[in-house]
Design a protein around this motif. Structure first.
Motif, PDB file in Angstrom:
ATOM      1  N   ARG A 151      -5.156  -5.190 -11.208  1.00 55.81           N
ATOM      2  CA  ARG A 151      -6.332  -5.597 -10.464  1.00 55.81           C
ATOM      3  C   ARG A 151      -6.504  -5.406  -9.056  1.00 55.81           C
ATOM      4  O   ARG A 151      -5.778  -5.870  -8.486  1.00 55.81           O
ATOM      5  CB  ARG A 151      -6.754  -6.936 -10.821  1.00 55.81           C
ATOM      6  N   GLU A 152      -7.600  -4.715  -8.717  1.00 55.53           N
ATOM      7  CA  GLU A 152      -7.448  -4.420  -7.002  1.00 55.53           C
ATOM      8  C   GLU A 152      -7.768  -5.620  -6.175  1.00 55.53           C
ATOM      9  O   GLU A 152      -7.235  -5.811  -5.057  1.00 55.53           O
ATOM     10  CB  GLU A 152      -8.746  -3.311  -6.835  1.00 55.53           C
ATOM     11  N   ASP A 153      -8.518  -6.617  -7.015  1.00 57.78           N
ATOM     12  CA  ASP A 153      -9.117  -7.683  -6.253  1.00 57.78           C
ATOM     13  C   ASP A 153      -7.777  -8.615  -6.120  1.00 57.78           C
ATOM     14  O   ASP A 153      -7.723  -9.327  -5.178  1.00 57.78           O
ATOM     15  CB  ASP A 153     -10.266  -8.593  -6.954  1.00 57.78           C
TER      16      ASP A 153
ATOM     17  N   GLU B  72       0.984  -1.272  -0.100  1.00 56.84           N
ATOM     18  CA  GLU B  72       0.079   0.029  -0.005  1.00 56.84           C
ATOM     19  C   GLU B  72       0.875   1.274   0.130  1.00 56.84           C
ATOM     20  O   GLU B  72       0.573   2.365  -0.551  1.00 56.84           O
ATOM     21  CB  GLU B  72      -0.982  -0.220   1.337  1.00 56.84           C
TER      22      GLU B  72
ATOM     23  N   ARG C 100      -8.732   5.487   0.564  1.00 63.42           N
ATOM     24  CA  ARG C 100      -7.779   4.940  -0.566  1.00 63.42           C
ATOM     25  C   ARG C 100      -8.394   5.160  -1.990  1.00 63.42           C
ATOM     26  O   ARG C 100      -7.506   5.363  -2.791  1.00 63.42           O
ATOM     27  CB  ARG C 100      -8.088   3.195  -0.472  1.00 63.42           C
TER      28      ARG C 100
ATOM     29  N   THR D  96     -11.688   2.488   2.473  1.00 60.49           N
ATOM     30  CA  THR D  96     -12.094   2.358   1.357  1.00 60.49           C
ATOM     31  C   THR D  96     -12.162   3.959   0.643  1.00 60.49           C
ATOM     32  O   THR D  96     -11.677   4.314  -0.424  1.00 60.49           O
ATOM     33  CB  THR D  96     -13.290   1.594   1.034  1.00 60.49           C
TER      34      THR D  96
ATOM     35  N   LEU E  91      -7.351   2.694  -4.815  1.00 59.48           N
ATOM     36  CA  LEU E  91      -8.700   2.024  -5.279  1.00 59.48           C
ATOM     37  C   LEU E  91      -9.240   3.286  -6.279  1.00 59.48           C
ATOM     38  O   LEU E  91      -9.272   4.136  -6.209  1.00 59.48           O
ATOM     39  CB  LEU E  91      -9.373   1.754  -4.182  1.00 59.48           C
ATOM     40  N   GLU E  92      -9.914   2.433  -7.145  1.00 65.13           N
ATOM     41  CA  GLU E  92     -10.525   3.401  -8.332  1.00 65.13           C
ATOM     42  C   GLU E  92     -12.194   3.526  -7.942  1.00 65.13           C
ATOM     43  O   GLU E  92     -12.700   2.401  -7.471  1.00 65.13           O
ATOM     44  CB  GLU E  92     -10.460   2.650  -9.422  1.00 65.13           C
TER      45      GLU E  92
ATOM     46  N   LYS F 175     -18.271   2.944  -4.068  1.00 59.92           N
ATOM     47  CA  LYS F 175     -17.310   1.680  -4.412  1.00 59.92           C
ATOM     48  C   LYS F 175     -18.051   0.657  -4.118  1.00 59.92           C
ATOM     49  O   LYS F 175     -18.308   0.135  -3.053  1.00 59.92           O
ATOM     50  CB  LYS F 175     -15.986   1.842  -3.536  1.00 59.92           C
TER      51      LYS F 175
END
Lengths: 403, 243
Positions: A396-398, A220, B50, B47, B56-57, B9
């Motif tokens: 890919r976030e997952d 992160e 982030r 979230t 994160l998008e 999200k």
């Protein structure tokens, strides 16, 4: 594409990995040690065992022969074996390695030979046992000499020349260059080890730079920096590739040095014998060519390991994903060692097996250029696919934040 | 400046199906102000932050950070943001100085500028004593200082803190709280998430209470006290999330 950013990530990962004991062991220590152990270590051990076995005088029983003093005189005169009194459980004693062989002389052997009657002498032995083999060879040679002498006497008594039964001699002569002899004997083993080390060299850095980062919480941190994920994955990939190639390069260098030293050592240890180990010759050109063929395979391993490790949440989980890969890599490499498996256009498309087979041929001094180009191109294609997958997964976030 | 509009999200989970981690969150934070996102574990704080840090998008809505869109100008956003959380750990095998320099280079700074800025930060945070020590040999407090130096090296105009004091001892937590206050005093835009009421009371100019992905209430501490007729922030929080 910013080469500067890729370079920054690469340099940091290189510095970080060189401070990791696990990476250093797999990248430097293992390839440097494994080749001398395999060549010098095993060679010295083999020569030593063979020498000791030759020095030990095997105990042999003679069963029967009381009425055949001429044959008995031949056998008891042998210096390389020790005749022990005969016992009925000779077969068990051979199996238990108490004695090494037994000669069964049928009743009336000398008389049968004198009268020209057919007669058979049996040698009981333990197939596969080195000492039993030496005893059997000694006995067989003594019996063959005795038989030849008997034939010569018979021919002489009839006024016939010895060449009557041996009109010509047969002699084996090796015309293959020494490196081809080496290739045929151990050629498959060398690329097998280099390929395996190429994979193990990439393994720990690949895990450390992906699952290891997730586990330690630094993923992160780096994702919050302005470096793009493409540059990040390429920097990491280059580091894993460096580790893989460094392992292979060290293994190949260590192999060359080991064969050089091993050859001299084995020659001095086994001087006077006709050991196959004396034929060890590998050219610098063939070593360089093997390394060249391994490069696209190293790219494939590095990208694939990076992609697989990225799926894992922890170092341990990544290891459990990667462990099943080792037999998948080993099986094609082992298949290349099997007798009769020869390189062709179909096998040239199977990853790992193709590199293993072509490297085996290169070691023997054979260069099938069309197949080499095909193998290099197919390996590059597989490597590009694996790298593409690794780059995609980094977006890919997952995958990056799998919980 | 941070501005979000109906930010959302959604995740897909094989077992639980679609999950709305953040649902239509809109807020605004001006430079020189601290916006506190207060919520329980799993409320959607991490979230949200982030997404603001472009890690994160967003799947819905929009957000701008320092004037850049988080969805389309992610790299520019990251160049203007300092992101610190308990999840942003340090590279244990690198020294404090190596880490700070690494992040400076990633922000496109040249070595001379990095050295100048690094010296100033290390002196301010009293880090010179351990600048050459590997991070895995540092105490928790020292590590926090390295993390702060890492987020400050490029002098960002926006600071995002995700539960920065979680799991820290009193002294280490005080360092962080002091640092957040200093950021505001320097005119930076600060967004801060926590579930520690006392920290919110001490620091935040505006408080947003978030639960199940939705921003339920927003206002200054005084506004919330008068609206809910309570002085205790914990009581206000409970009234909001369990009406």
């Amino acid at each position: 594409m910013s080469l500067r950013n890729i370079g920054i990530v690469y340099r940091k990962e290189l510095m970080d990995s060189l401070r990791d004991r696990r990476t250093l062991i797999s990248m430097v220590v293992v390839p440097i040690l494994i080749m001398p152990l395999l060549t010098i270590g095993l060679g010295v051990l083999a020569v030593d065992i063979a020498g000791k076995a030759k020095q030990q005088i095997p105990e042999v029983m003679i069963l029967g022969g009381a009425d055949s003093p001429q044959l008995m005189a031949q056998l008891t005169a042998l210096k390389d074996i020790e005749i022990v009194p005969s016992r009925p459980d000779y077969a068990d004693e051979i199996s238990n390695k108490q004695i090494r062989a037994a000669v069964e002389i049928p009743p009336g052997f000398d008389a049968a030979v004198q009268s020209g009657q057919p007669v058979t002498v049996k040698i009981d032995n333990y197939q596969g046992d080195l000492n039993s083999g030496f005893a059997t060879d000694t006995l067989r040679k003594a019996l063959r000499d005795y038989r030849d002498a008997t034939v010569s006497r018979r021919l002489e008594s009839r006024g016939l020349p010895v060449t009557l039964i041996t009109p010509f001699d047969i002699k084996d002569q090796n015309v293959a260059p020494p490196e081809k002899v080496t290739g045929a004997e151990i050629g498959g083993l060398i690329p097998y080890i280099v390929i395996l080390l190429c994979m193990t060299g990439a393994m720990y850095p690949a895990i450390d730079l992906t699952a290891g980062e997730k586990e330690r919480g630094t993923m992160e941190t780096i994702l919050s920096s302005p470096v793009s994920r493409l540059h990040l994955v390429l920097g990491k990939f280059l580091m894993v590739l460096t580790a893989s190639l460094a392992t292979a390069a060290l293994a190949v260098t260590s192999m060359g040095v080991s064969f050089g030293i091993g050859r001299r050592m084995l020659m001095s240890m086994a001087s006077g014998s006709d050991s196959g180990a004396m034929q060890l010759t590998i050219t610098f050109k063939s070593v360089l060519a093997v390394f060249g063929m391994v490069v696209p395979l190293a790219v494939l391993f590095s990208a694939a390991l990076l992609a697989i490790s990225l799926h894992a949440k922890s170092y341990k989980e990544a290891q459990s994903y990667i462990s099943p890969l080792i037999p998948i890599i080993i099986i094609p490499a082992v298949v290349s060692l099997l007798p009769g498996v020869e390189l062709n256009a179909h096998l040239a498309l199977i990853p790992v097996l193709n590199t293993s087979l072509v490297s085996k041929e290169i070691i023997t001094g054979t260069y099938h250029w069309k197949l080499i180009v095909l193998i290099f191109a197919s390996s590059c294609a597989y490597a590009a696919i694996a790298l593409g997958i690794a780059v995609k997964l980094f977006q890919r976030e997952d995958v990056l934040f799998r919980t | 400046m941070i501005e979000t509009h109906q930010l959302g999200k959604r995740f897909f989970d094989k077992k639980r199906g679609e999950i709305r981690a953040v649902d239509g969150v809109s807020f605004r934070c001006e430079p020189g102000r601290i916006y506190g996102l207060l919520g329980a574990n799993g409320a959607g704080k991490t979230t949200t932050l982030r997404m603001l840090a472009t890690i994160l998008e967003p799947t819905e809505g929009s957000a701008t950070v320092a004037g850049f869109d988080v969805a389309t100008q992610a790299e520019q956003v990251r160049r203007n943001v300092g992101f610190l959380s308990t999840a942003t750990a340090l590279y244990g095998r690198l020294t404090a100085e190596e880490i700070v320099r690494y992040f400076g280079r990633l922000h496109g700074m040249d070595d001379a500028t990095i050295s100048k800025r690094e010296d100033a930060i290390f002196a301010r945070l009293e880090m010179n004593e351990f600048r050459d020590r590997r991070c895995d040999k540092l105490s928790t407090g020292m590590k926090q200082k390295v993390s702060i130096a890492r987020t400050l090296i490029h002098d960002p105009s926006v600071m995002i803190f995700d539960e920065p004091t979680l799991g820290l001892d009193v002294m280490a937590a005080r360092t962080i709280v002091g640092f957040i206050r200093e950021c505001r005093d320097q005119g930076k835009t600060v967004v801060f998430s926590t579930h520690v009421m006392s920290e919110v009371e001490k620091l935040c100019d505006t408080i947003g209470i978030i639960d199940k992905g939705r921003l339920l209430v927003e206002g200054s501490l005084e506004e919330l006290r008068s609206r809910y007729r309570q002085t205790d922030l914990e009581e206000i929080f409970v009234q909001v999330v369990e009406p």
